[in-house]
Design a protein around this motif. Structure first.
Motif, PDB file in Angstrom:
ATOM      1  N   GLU A 174      17.374  -5.171   3.962  1.00  0.00           N
ATOM      2  CA  GLU A 174      17.271  -4.390   2.718  1.00  0.00           C
ATOM      3  C   GLU A 174      16.119  -4.845   1.829  1.00  0.00           C
ATOM      4  OE1 GLU A 174      19.049  -1.725   1.856  1.00  0.00           O
ATOM      5  OE2 GLU A 174      19.829  -1.906   3.895  1.00  0.00           O
ATOM      6  N   ARG A 175      15.339  -5.825   2.280  1.00  0.00           N
ATOM      7  CA  ARG A 175      14.376  -6.424   1.339  1.00  0.00           C
ATOM      8  C   ARG A 175      13.310  -5.446   0.853  1.00  0.00           C
ATOM      9  NH1 ARG A 175      13.407  -7.572   6.390  1.00  0.00           N
ATOM     10  NH2 ARG A 175      11.352  -7.864   7.320  1.00  0.00           N
ATOM     11  N   PHE A 176      12.794  -4.598   1.773  1.00  0.00           N
ATOM     12  CA  PHE A 176      11.712  -3.699   1.333  1.00  0.00           C
ATOM     13  C   PHE A 176      12.242  -2.656   0.348  1.00  0.00           C
ATOM     14  CE2 PHE A 176       9.978  -5.250   5.457  1.00  0.00           C
ATOM     15  CZ  PHE A 176       8.916  -5.947   4.916  1.00  0.00           C
ATOM     16  N   ALA A 177      13.499  -2.234   0.555  1.00  0.00           N
ATOM     17  CA  ALA A 177      14.106  -1.284  -0.383  1.00  0.00           C
ATOM     18  C   ALA A 177      14.282  -1.957  -1.750  1.00  0.00           C
ATOM     19  CB  ALA A 177      15.448  -0.806   0.159  1.00  0.00           C
ATOM     20  N   LEU A 178      14.702  -3.226  -1.722  1.00  0.00           N
ATOM     21  CA  LEU A 178      14.870  -3.959  -2.988  1.00  0.00           C
ATOM     22  C   LEU A 178      13.518  -4.072  -3.710  1.00  0.00           C
ATOM     23  CD1 LEU A 178      16.562  -5.981  -4.863  1.00  0.00           C
ATOM     24  CD2 LEU A 178      15.511  -7.767  -3.470  1.00  0.00           C
ATOM     25  N   LEU A 179      12.492  -4.413  -2.960  1.00  0.00           N
ATOM     26  CA  LEU A 179      11.177  -4.574  -3.580  1.00  0.00           C
ATOM     27  C   LEU A 179      10.718  -3.258  -4.202  1.00  0.00           C
ATOM     28  CD1 LEU A 179       9.192  -6.778  -0.981  1.00  0.00           C
ATOM     29  CD2 LEU A 179      10.476  -7.477  -2.982  1.00  0.00           C
ATOM     30  N   TYR A 180      10.958  -2.169  -3.484  1.00  0.00           N
ATOM     31  CA  TYR A 180      10.522  -0.876  -4.020  1.00  0.00           C
ATOM     32  C   TYR A 180      11.315  -0.528  -5.282  1.00  0.00           C
ATOM     33  CZ  TYR A 180       8.881   3.877  -4.325  1.00  0.00           C
ATOM     34  OH  TYR A 180       8.291   5.027  -4.786  1.00  0.00           O
ATOM     35  N   ARG A 181      12.636  -0.779  -5.215  1.00  0.00           N
ATOM     36  CA  ARG A 181      13.475  -0.462  -6.389  1.00  0.00           C
ATOM     37  C   ARG A 181      12.974  -1.236  -7.612  1.00  0.00           C
ATOM     38  NH1 ARG A 181      17.942  -1.235  -3.843  1.00  0.00           N
ATOM     39  NH2 ARG A 181      18.578  -3.235  -4.723  1.00  0.00           N
ATOM     40  N   LEU A 182      12.627  -2.509  -7.391  1.00  0.00           N
ATOM     41  CA  LEU A 182      12.135  -3.321  -8.505  1.00  0.00           C
ATOM     42  C   LEU A 182      10.795  -2.796  -9.019  1.00  0.00           C
ATOM     43  CD1 LEU A 182      13.148  -6.799  -7.146  1.00  0.00           C
ATOM     44  CD2 LEU A 182      13.537  -6.087  -9.496  1.00  0.00           C
ATOM     45  N   LEU A 183       9.929  -2.461  -8.083  1.00  0.00           N
ATOM     46  CA  LEU A 183       8.607  -1.966  -8.501  1.00  0.00           C
ATOM     47  C   LEU A 183       8.747  -0.657  -9.275  1.00  0.00           C
ATOM     48  CD1 LEU A 183       5.572  -2.579  -8.285  1.00  0.00           C
ATOM     49  CD2 LEU A 183       5.510  -1.212  -6.194  1.00  0.00           C
ATOM     50  N   TRP A 184       9.635   0.165  -8.786  1.00  0.00           N
ATOM     51  CA  TRP A 184       9.906   1.450  -9.448  1.00  0.00           C
ATOM     52  C   TRP A 184      10.395   1.205 -10.881  1.00  0.00           C
ATOM     53  CZ3 TRP A 184       9.713   6.689  -8.678  1.00  0.00           C
ATOM     54  CH2 TRP A 184      10.615   7.495  -9.373  1.00  0.00           C
ATOM     55  N   ARG A 185      11.356   0.298 -11.025  1.00  0.00           N
ATOM     56  CA  ARG A 185      11.941   0.031 -12.346  1.00  0.00           C
ATOM     57  C   ARG A 185      10.929  -0.659 -13.269  1.00  0.00           C
ATOM     58  NH1 ARG A 185      16.766  -3.494 -11.622  1.00  0.00           N
ATOM     59  NH2 ARG A 185      16.885  -3.180 -13.863  1.00  0.00           N
ATOM     60  N   GLU A 221       0.844  -1.208   0.000  1.00  0.00           N
ATOM     61  CA  GLU A 221       0.000   0.000   0.000  1.00  0.00           C
ATOM     62  C   GLU A 221       0.879   1.258   0.000  1.00  0.00           C
ATOM     63  OE1 GLU A 221      -2.318   1.851   3.451  1.00  0.00           O
ATOM     64  OE2 GLU A 221      -2.909  -0.261   3.258  1.00  0.00           O
ATOM     65  N   ARG A 222       1.901   1.258   0.860  1.00  0.00           N
ATOM     66  CA  ARG A 222       2.804   2.422   0.916  1.00  0.00           C
ATOM     67  C   ARG A 222       3.571   2.575  -0.390  1.00  0.00           C
ATOM     68  NH1 ARG A 222       0.082   3.148   4.660  1.00  0.00           N
ATOM     69  NH2 ARG A 222       0.642   3.957   6.701  1.00  0.00           N
ATOM     70  N   ALA A 223       4.051   1.446  -0.931  1.00  0.00           N
ATOM     71  CA  ALA A 223       4.859   1.505  -2.156  1.00  0.00           C
ATOM     72  C   ALA A 223       4.011   2.071  -3.298  1.00  0.00           C
ATOM     73  CB  ALA A 223       5.372   0.114  -2.501  1.00  0.00           C
ATOM     74  N   ARG A 224       2.743   1.665  -3.348  1.00  0.00           N
ATOM     75  CA  ARG A 224       1.882   2.148  -4.440  1.00  0.00           C
ATOM     76  C   ARG A 224       1.756   3.674  -4.373  1.00  0.00           C
ATOM     77  NH1 ARG A 224      -3.173  -0.383  -3.549  1.00  0.00           N
ATOM     78  NH2 ARG A 224      -2.558  -2.239  -4.675  1.00  0.00           N
ATOM     79  N   GLY A 245      16.275  14.491   8.852  1.00  0.00           N
ATOM     80  CA  GLY A 245      14.994  15.207   8.766  1.00  0.00           C
ATOM     81  C   GLY A 245      13.977  14.505   7.906  1.00  0.00           C
ATOM     82  N   GLY A 246      14.055  13.179   7.754  1.00  0.00           N
ATOM     83  CA  GLY A 246      13.124  12.432   6.894  1.00  0.00           C
ATOM     84  C   GLY A 246      11.670  12.695   7.272  1.00  0.00           C
ATOM     85  N   GLU A 247      10.793  12.652   6.253  1.00  0.00           N
ATOM     86  CA  GLU A 247       9.375  12.949   6.438  1.00  0.00           C
ATOM     87  C   GLU A 247       8.640  11.682   6.863  1.00  0.00           C
ATOM     88  OE1 GLU A 247       6.356  14.654   6.969  1.00  0.00           O
ATOM     89  OE2 GLU A 247       7.492  16.087   5.755  1.00  0.00           O
ATOM     90  N   ARG A 248       7.899  11.774   7.995  1.00  0.00           N
ATOM     91  CA  ARG A 248       7.174  10.591   8.438  1.00  0.00           C
ATOM     92  C   ARG A 248       5.822  10.489   7.749  1.00  0.00           C
ATOM     93  NH1 ARG A 248       8.199   8.135  13.544  1.00  0.00           N
ATOM     94  NH2 ARG A 248      10.102   8.906  14.449  1.00  0.00           N
ATOM     95  N   ARG A 249       5.236  11.643   7.365  1.00  0.00           N
ATOM     96  CA  ARG A 249       3.905  11.593   6.746  1.00  0.00           C
ATOM     97  C   ARG A 249       4.030  11.079   5.329  1.00  0.00           C
ATOM     98  NH1 ARG A 249       2.255  17.399   6.815  1.00  0.00           N
ATOM     99  NH2 ARG A 249       4.508  17.532   6.858  1.00  0.00           N
ATOM    100  N   MET A 250       3.042  10.294   4.919  1.00  0.00           N
ATOM    101  CA  MET A 250       3.100   9.759   3.562  1.00  0.00           C
ATOM    102  C   MET A 250       2.586  10.794   2.585  1.00  0.00           C
ATOM    103  SD  MET A 250       4.217   6.772   3.070  1.00  0.00           S
ATOM    104  CE  MET A 250       3.444   6.411   1.521  1.00  0.00           C
ATOM    105  N   PRO A 251       3.171  10.891   1.376  1.00  0.00           N
ATOM    106  CA  PRO A 251       2.620  11.787   0.370  1.00  0.00           C
ATOM    107  C   PRO A 251       1.302  11.208  -0.147  1.00  0.00           C
ATOM    108  CG  PRO A 251       4.342  10.449  -0.585  1.00  0.00           C
ATOM    109  CD  PRO A 251       4.289  10.112   0.881  1.00  0.00           C
ATOM    110  N   VAL A 252       0.407  12.070  -0.555  1.00  0.00           N
ATOM    111  CA  VAL A 252      -0.891  11.570  -1.032  1.00  0.00           C
ATOM    112  C   VAL A 252      -0.926  11.714  -2.554  1.00  0.00           C
ATOM    113  CG1 VAL A 252      -3.402  11.858  -0.890  1.00  0.00           C
ATOM    114  CG2 VAL A 252      -1.936  12.312   1.108  1.00  0.00           C
ATOM    115  N   PRO A 253      -1.162  10.633  -3.290  1.00  0.00           N
ATOM    116  CA  PRO A 253      -1.163  10.726  -4.748  1.00  0.00           C
ATOM    117  C   PRO A 253      -2.291  11.622  -5.258  1.00  0.00           C
ATOM    118  CG  PRO A 253      -1.244   8.435  -4.000  1.00  0.00           C
ATOM    119  CD  PRO A 253      -1.430   9.295  -2.803  1.00  0.00           C
ATOM    120  N   GLU A 254      -2.079  12.242  -6.420  1.00  0.00           N
ATOM    121  CA  GLU A 254      -3.136  13.039  -7.056  1.00  0.00           C
ATOM    122  C   GLU A 254      -4.264  12.085  -7.448  1.00  0.00           C
ATOM    123  OE1 GLU A 254      -2.907  16.174  -7.186  1.00  0.00           O
ATOM    124  OE2 GLU A 254      -0.764  16.428  -6.766  1.00  0.00           O
ATOM    125  N   PRO A 255      -5.509  12.556  -7.462  1.00  0.00           N
ATOM    126  CA  PRO A 255      -6.628  11.651  -7.809  1.00  0.00           C
ATOM    127  C   PRO A 255      -6.445  11.016  -9.190  1.00  0.00           C
ATOM    128  CG  PRO A 255      -7.441  13.798  -7.074  1.00  0.00           C
ATOM    129  CD  PRO A 255      -5.943  13.910  -7.131  1.00  0.00           C
TER     130      PRO A 255
END
Ligand code: URA
Length: 482
Positions: A97-108, A28-31, A62-72
């Motif tokens: 590192e697994r969640f970072a790997l998963l995100y990198r793959l999803l991104w690519r 959900e967060r990655a999406r 100073g990382g942001e804890r709040r999640m960005p909200v996608p445009e509709p």
């Protein structure tokens, strides 16, 4: 400020995972992060207990804890089936590192939808490796969890096992143990969290330590007996055995202490077994008496290692009708004869009503030993598994080859499987004959103990169906004898 502005301004995001195995949360967060175009190097995925202090995380000051909200109208995120199935498993790996790997793959994947087919891609290869490690760990858990029996103050039984998984696989394997040990109260304690099943509900508790789990108990003797009996020296390959059953699991496995001595004695034992012709089911015994003798020593499955005795079929050596039940019950085990307990008495009543003479039939069971769990002083019937039935069918087949019945009546699904080698539905199979390869025919009906479990109208309805099946069998016997 919009999500995009955050990114443009160089915002970093820190995602705190609520659980180390929560793939749904990651997904959900990655999406949302992909839809907001947040590149992989702007996100820190932090596991529970991981370095969660933003200000000490040097890469993400100073990382942001709040999640960005996608445009509709943000573009949907693409992920193919192969990625999702590997990712779901890889998310359970202990690699931080697994969640970072998963995100990198999803991104690519968004720019290169066929990326998963690229066998040389390092990220894809790492994902496959994580998936493989997790599957292997689950396999080990299925194979090496060993329960020890404990008795509560109220004399109730509880089975407790200790297991040390390498990855976060405990929760995902709960279903396996519930299905396999549905009727037991059990706990599986692990340093990654614990599972508890009370026969109806599953609950979880925080990680445990080895010292929380009990040591040996009498069940272990049973395991050792079983393991020693199935250990086949002719198939011994020490290297493969160590790969499949690494030494680190041995300390929780009562049978493991036998391994060195079994390996050491393997050669001479093999010679003895070859001499005794006991390596496999080899030649079929040629008489009913020989089958009766041979089943006493059968330890091809764990049922034969319980405290029980083999129950042989009984009836004339040549009979037109062979009646096959599931397995001996408590009373049959004590008497050493099939169908003498409550199910047998009910069967007798219905056979008489149908005009079928039981003493002229050969009556037997598809499984030769009584499978039970001990509850205090009582031994409660347990249904044999398909594998146990398939292993034991050799014996009833051998009886059939001698008795040569023209008609076989299977009582219940286990008996039907024992004859056909596959599972059939009683309601669909009953009422019509199924030709067997030896020219005889199989009729299938319910097991009398099924009727015993019903009351009132339901019992009357099933009893009428049972009578109708037996009447059809009788009619067919008369036809065959004409
Ligand atoms: N149930 C069976 O299937 N067989 C018996 O012998 C007794 C009960």
């Amino acid at each position: 400020m919009t999500a995009l502005q955050h990114v443009k301004l160089g915002t970093y995001y820190v995602v705190h995972m609520p659980e180390p195995d929560d793939f749904g949360f990651w997904r959900e967060r990655a999406r949302a992060l992909i839809q907001c175009d947040v590149p992989p190097d702007r996100i820190a995925w932090i596991e529970p207990g991981g370095s969660g202090d933003l200000f000490s995380h040097s890469d993400f000051p100073g990382g942001e804890r709040r999640m960005p909200v996608p445009e509709p109208d943000a573009k949907p995120v693409r992920a193919n089936k192969r990625f999702l199935s590997l990712a779901r498993n890889a998310a359970l790996h202990s690699d931080p590192e697994r969640f970072a790997l998963l995100y990198r793959l999803l991104w690519r994947l968004q720019a290169k939808p066929r990326m998963m087919e690229d066998k040389a891609d390092l990220d894809v290869r790492r994902l496959e490796e994580l998936d493989k490690n997790v599957r292997r760990d689950s396999h080990k858990m299925h194979a090496f969890v060993r329960f020890r029996r404990m008795e509560g103050d109220d004399r109730s039984e509880h089975y407790v096992a200790w297991f040390e998984p390498e990855h976060h696989i405990v929760r995902t394997n709960a279903g396996f143990f519930i299905r396999r040990f549905a009727n037991m109260r059990w706990s599986i304690l692990t340093p990654r969290g614990c599972l508890h099943w009370d026969g109806e509900t599953l609950s979880e508790s925080p990680p445990a330590e080895r010292s929380d789990a009990p040591g040996g108990d009498p069940m272990e003797e049973l395991w050792r007996k079983y393991y020693a009996s199935i250990f086949n020296p002719a198939r011994l390959k020490v290297g493969a055995m160590l790969r499949e059953m690494p030494k680190k699991y041995w300390k929780n496995m009562p049978e493991a202490e036998l391994i060195p001595q079994l390996v050491a004695g393997a050669q001479s034992r093999e010679a003895q077994m070859v001499a005794a012709g006991a390596l496999e089911f080899e030649a079929r015994p040629q008489t009913l008496a020989a089958i009766g003798e041979a089943i006493k020593d059968c330890r091809k499955c764990a049922i034969g290692c319980l405290d029980n005795r083999a129950v042989m079929g009984e009836g004339p050596e040549r009979a037109s009708l062979m009646i096959v039940g599931e397995q001996p019950g408590d009373q049959e085990d004590l008497a050493g004869q099939p169908f003498v307990g409550p199910a047998g008495q009910l069967l007798d009543e219905h056979l008489e009503k149908a005009g079928i003479d039981r003493p002229r039939a050969y009556v037997t069971n598809t499984v030769k030993h009584f499978k039970y769990v001990q509850r205090g002083k009582r031994r409660l019937h347990q249904t044999p598994t398909a594998k146990e039935i398939d292993t034991c069918r050799w014996w009833a087949e051998s009886e059939r080859a001698i008795v040569k019945p023209r008609l076989v009546l299977a009582l219940g699904a286990s008996a039907a499987r024992g004859i056909l080698g596959k599972t059939v539905s009683i309601s669909k199979a009953r009422g019509a004959p199924i030709p067997l390869e030896d020219g005889s025919e199989l009729w299938i009906t319910a097991h009398p103990s099924y009727l015993l479990r019903l009351d009132g109208d339901a019992r009357a309805k099933q009893a009428a169906l049972f009578d109708a099946d037996l009447a059809a069998v009788k009619e067919r016997l008369v036809e065959l004898q004409a």
